[in-house]
Each structure stands twice: as C-alpha cells, then as structure tokens.
Design a protein around this motif. Sequence first.
Motif, PDB file in Angstrom:
ATOM      1  N   VAL A 194      -4.017  10.008 -10.353  1.00  0.00           N
ATOM      2  CA  VAL A 194      -5.352  10.478  -9.984  1.00  0.00           C
ATOM      3  C   VAL A 194      -5.698   9.962  -8.592  1.00  0.00           C
ATOM      4  N   PHE A 195      -6.164  10.878  -7.757  1.00  0.00           N
ATOM      5  CA  PHE A 195      -6.696  10.543  -6.441  1.00  0.00           C
ATOM      6  C   PHE A 195      -8.216  10.536  -6.577  1.00  0.00           C
ATOM      7  N   LEU A 196      -8.833   9.357  -6.471  1.00  0.00           N
ATOM      8  CA  LEU A 196     -10.277   9.215  -6.652  1.00  0.00           C
ATOM      9  C   LEU A 196     -10.899   8.732  -5.352  1.00  0.00           C
ATOM     10  N   GLU A 197     -11.768   9.577  -4.774  1.00  0.00           N
ATOM     11  CA  GLU A 197     -12.391   9.249  -3.489  1.00  0.00           C
ATOM     12  C   GLU A 197     -13.905   9.094  -3.665  1.00  0.00           C
ATOM     13  N   PHE A 198     -14.445   8.029  -3.086  1.00  0.00           N
ATOM     14  CA  PHE A 198     -15.890   7.857  -2.980  1.00  0.00           C
ATOM     15  C   PHE A 198     -16.275   8.223  -1.545  1.00  0.00           C
ATOM     16  N   MET A 199     -17.169   9.199  -1.394  1.00  0.00           N
ATOM     17  CA  MET A 199     -17.458   9.727  -0.065  1.00  0.00           C
ATOM     18  C   MET A 199     -18.924  10.114   0.062  1.00  0.00           C
ATOM     19  N   ASP A 200     -19.297  10.564   1.249  1.00  0.00           N
ATOM     20  CA  ASP A 200     -20.651  11.020   1.544  1.00  0.00           C
ATOM     21  C   ASP A 200     -20.509  12.139   2.559  1.00  0.00           C
ATOM     22  N   VAL A 201     -21.122  13.293   2.290  1.00  0.00           N
ATOM     23  CA  VAL A 201     -20.942  14.433   3.191  1.00  0.00           C
ATOM     24  C   VAL A 201     -21.472  14.155   4.597  1.00  0.00           C
ATOM     25  N   ASP A 202     -22.399  13.202   4.743  1.00  0.00           N
ATOM     26  CA  ASP A 202     -22.941  12.866   6.065  1.00  0.00           C
ATOM     27  C   ASP A 202     -22.174  11.749   6.759  1.00  0.00           C
ATOM     28  N   TYR A 222     -16.789   9.420   9.028  1.00  0.00           N
ATOM     29  CA  TYR A 222     -15.419   9.006   8.721  1.00  0.00           C
ATOM     30  C   TYR A 222     -14.877   9.791   7.529  1.00  0.00           C
ATOM     31  N   CYS A 223     -15.773  10.160   6.600  1.00  0.00           N
ATOM     32  CA  CYS A 223     -15.358  11.007   5.483  1.00  0.00           C
ATOM     33  C   CYS A 223     -14.991  12.407   5.979  1.00  0.00           C
ATOM     34  N   GLN A 224     -15.738  12.887   6.957  1.00  0.00           N
ATOM     35  CA  GLN A 224     -15.444  14.197   7.532  1.00  0.00           C
ATOM     36  C   GLN A 224     -14.082  14.181   8.233  1.00  0.00           C
ATOM     37  N   GLN A 225     -13.822  13.114   8.992  1.00  0.00           N
ATOM     38  CA  GLN A 225     -12.527  12.999   9.669  1.00  0.00           C
ATOM     39  C   GLN A 225     -11.395  12.888   8.654  1.00  0.00           C
ATOM     40  N   GLU A 226     -11.612  12.081   7.622  1.00  0.00           N
ATOM     41  CA  GLU A 226     -10.590  11.901   6.591  1.00  0.00           C
ATOM     42  C   GLU A 226     -10.279  13.232   5.917  1.00  0.00           C
ATOM     43  N   ALA A 227     -11.323  13.979   5.576  1.00  0.00           N
ATOM     44  CA  ALA A 227     -11.118  15.260   4.899  1.00  0.00           C
ATOM     45  C   ALA A 227     -10.335  16.233   5.768  1.00  0.00           C
ATOM     46  N   GLY A 228     -10.713  16.327   7.054  1.00  0.00           N
ATOM     47  CA  GLY A 228     -10.054  17.286   7.932  1.00  0.00           C
ATOM     48  C   GLY A 228      -8.674  16.871   8.393  1.00  0.00           C
ATOM     49  N   ASN A 277     -18.914  -0.166  -1.455  1.00  0.00           N
ATOM     50  CA  ASN A 277     -20.092  -0.346  -0.614  1.00  0.00           C
ATOM     51  C   ASN A 277     -19.949   0.303   0.751  1.00  0.00           C
ATOM     52  N   SER A 278     -18.900   1.087   0.939  1.00  0.00           N
ATOM     53  CA  SER A 278     -18.743   1.837   2.180  1.00  0.00           C
ATOM     54  C   SER A 278     -17.913   3.082   1.897  1.00  0.00           C
ATOM     55  N   THR A 279     -18.060   4.073   2.749  1.00  0.00           N
ATOM     56  CA  THR A 279     -17.305   5.312   2.580  1.00  0.00           C
ATOM     57  C   THR A 279     -16.526   5.616   3.857  1.00  0.00           C
ATOM     58  N   PRO A 280     -15.349   6.257   3.696  1.00  0.00           N
ATOM     59  CA  PRO A 280     -14.717   6.598   2.424  1.00  0.00           C
ATOM     60  C   PRO A 280     -13.971   5.412   1.814  1.00  0.00           C
ATOM     61  N   THR A 281     -13.973   5.350   0.494  1.00  0.00           N
ATOM     62  CA  THR A 281     -13.157   4.392  -0.251  1.00  0.00           C
ATOM     63  C   THR A 281     -12.368   5.189  -1.280  1.00  0.00           C
ATOM     64  N   VAL A 305      -3.257   1.368  -8.370  1.00  0.00           N
ATOM     65  CA  VAL A 305      -2.066   0.950  -7.626  1.00  0.00           C
ATOM     66  C   VAL A 305      -2.349   0.783  -6.134  1.00  0.00           C
ATOM     67  N   LYS A 306      -3.473   1.337  -5.661  1.00  0.00           N
ATOM     68  CA  LYS A 306      -3.800   1.191  -4.240  1.00  0.00           C
ATOM     69  C   LYS A 306      -5.271   1.510  -4.012  1.00  0.00           C
ATOM     70  N   GLN A 307      -5.873   0.778  -3.091  1.00  0.00           N
ATOM     71  CA  GLN A 307      -7.238   1.074  -2.657  1.00  0.00           C
ATOM     72  C   GLN A 307      -7.242   1.180  -1.137  1.00  0.00           C
ATOM     73  N   TYR A 308      -7.837   2.252  -0.641  1.00  0.00           N
ATOM     74  CA  TYR A 308      -7.932   2.461   0.804  1.00  0.00           C
ATOM     75  C   TYR A 308      -9.393   2.393   1.219  1.00  0.00           C
ATOM     76  N   LEU A 309      -9.680   1.645   2.277  1.00  0.00           N
ATOM     77  CA  LEU A 309     -11.000   1.617   2.887  1.00  0.00           C
ATOM     78  C   LEU A 309     -10.902   2.330   4.224  1.00  0.00           C
ATOM     79  N   GLY A 310     -11.705   3.370   4.411  1.00  0.00           N
ATOM     80  CA  GLY A 310     -11.603   4.156   5.630  1.00  0.00           C
ATOM     81  C   GLY A 310     -10.539   5.232   5.496  1.00  0.00           C
ATOM     82  N   GLU A 311     -10.211   5.842   6.619  1.00  0.00           N
ATOM     83  CA  GLU A 311      -9.249   6.946   6.624  1.00  0.00           C
ATOM     84  C   GLU A 311      -7.830   6.427   6.403  1.00  0.00           C
TER      85      GLU A 311
END
Length: 233
Positions: free
Chosen positions: A116-124, A127-133, A194-198, A209-215
């Motif tokens: 499972v790929f689980l992302e915590f994000m915010d459309v505004d 960094y989430c926008q950059q990560e998505a694109g 406490n920050s997005t994207p996580t 198995v892994k946690q990523y903070l940021g892109e």
Amino acid sequence: MKKCPVCGASVKLENLERHVKNRHPRDNVDLSSAITKAERQKVVRGESRRRRTVTPGGFRIVLIVAAIVAIILAVAIINPFKYGPGIGQTAPDFRHTSTDGATVQLSEMLSYDQPVFLEFMDVDCEYCQQEAGNVLRYLYQNYSNRVRFLSLDVNFVGSPDTPDRIAAFKTTYGTPWPYALDDSGGTTRTYGVNSTPTTFIIDRRGKVVKQYLGEPDFARMHALLESKLKEPA
C-alpha cells in the motif's frame, strides 16, 4: 544525651560514636563499653524511624510524580503511535469515505495481498503539487495494477479542501487513485504526521517498511516497491 567518656561533653546518643572517633582518635576508647546494648538498640530504632518518615512535602511530591506517570501511561495506551508507527511496526487501521463516496479502509486494501502506498497531502501544499507532478503520476503508471494507492488530504494550509478541489487536483496532476479527507485529523495524529507530503510504504503484511518526508526520489521508491513485490506472500 550522653557524656563523652574522654572530654565529658554532652553529645546526642546517636552522635557519640562519631564524636569519639573524630575528636579523640588517639584515646583508643572502647565504644562497646561507652554505649550500653539498650542505648545502641534505641539509636537503631530512631534511625529506622527517620528513614521511614515522609514529610508532608515529600508525600506531595510522590503524589505528583505518580499522577504524571499515570497520565503518560494513559496517553500511551490511548495512542500507542503518538509519533507515528515506526519501521517494522503494524500500520494502524483506519476507515474513511473517499471523495468519490466509496469507503476506503486500510485493512480492506491489504486484503488484496498488495503493498500500500499511503500519502498524507494537502492540495494547497506546493511540495505536494511538485511530488504529484514529478514523481507520483509516473509511479502510478508503473504500479497501478500491483500496488494500492491512497491519498489522505489533511488540509494543513490554504482554503478548506473539498471533494471538488481534490477532483481538480487529481485531473491537473494525473493522480487518479482514491483520495479521502481526514476531516477529524484522527488518522493524521495516529500516524504522527505534522507536515506534507508524508508518505508511508506498507508491505502486504501491513508492516511499515518506509516513511518519506517531502518529495521522494522516484528511483529509490521504484526499487523499494519492486523489492516488496518480489517478497513471498
């Protein structure tokens, strides 16, 4: 009180032995004869009582410390993942309604025997926008049939997020998997976000198995998912 057998000074019974040793070290006084057996027992009983005595102030400190420990234990029991699940720990289950109206639940996603790929994000979140694109749209193109994707919008910044705003985000950045709003913030707190994207990568057994903070780096995430897909069920 008792008189010193050497100088005749009046000394507290419990201090007599120390007085003789410190003040008259060369007189070789036989302390066993200076203090009777009954007096020695009295000294022992007095010292024992002093050791057991707790002052009112000390008792209050004990109560305060006990209360603090009880609160810490209660918080740990209520939320054992106060700082989020660590690597190798079981990912806490959750249940939300997606922006398309479907129910999404982690345990149900894991029933497909896929990571499972689980992302915590915010459309505004820029960094989430950059990560998505830059990363996620291509990741989905490679793994949409072998990995379960889910994004939880936590609405940390900007205008209130709505299903319509999230739908527009998905179209703009080419990320068509399920999204859900964590309106209460309960899942966000449980995962210690406490920050997005996580992002959390969860294996098919439900372990983080892994946690990523940021892109994240596409190549490293690609290699990680490949390794988890090759693991036996």
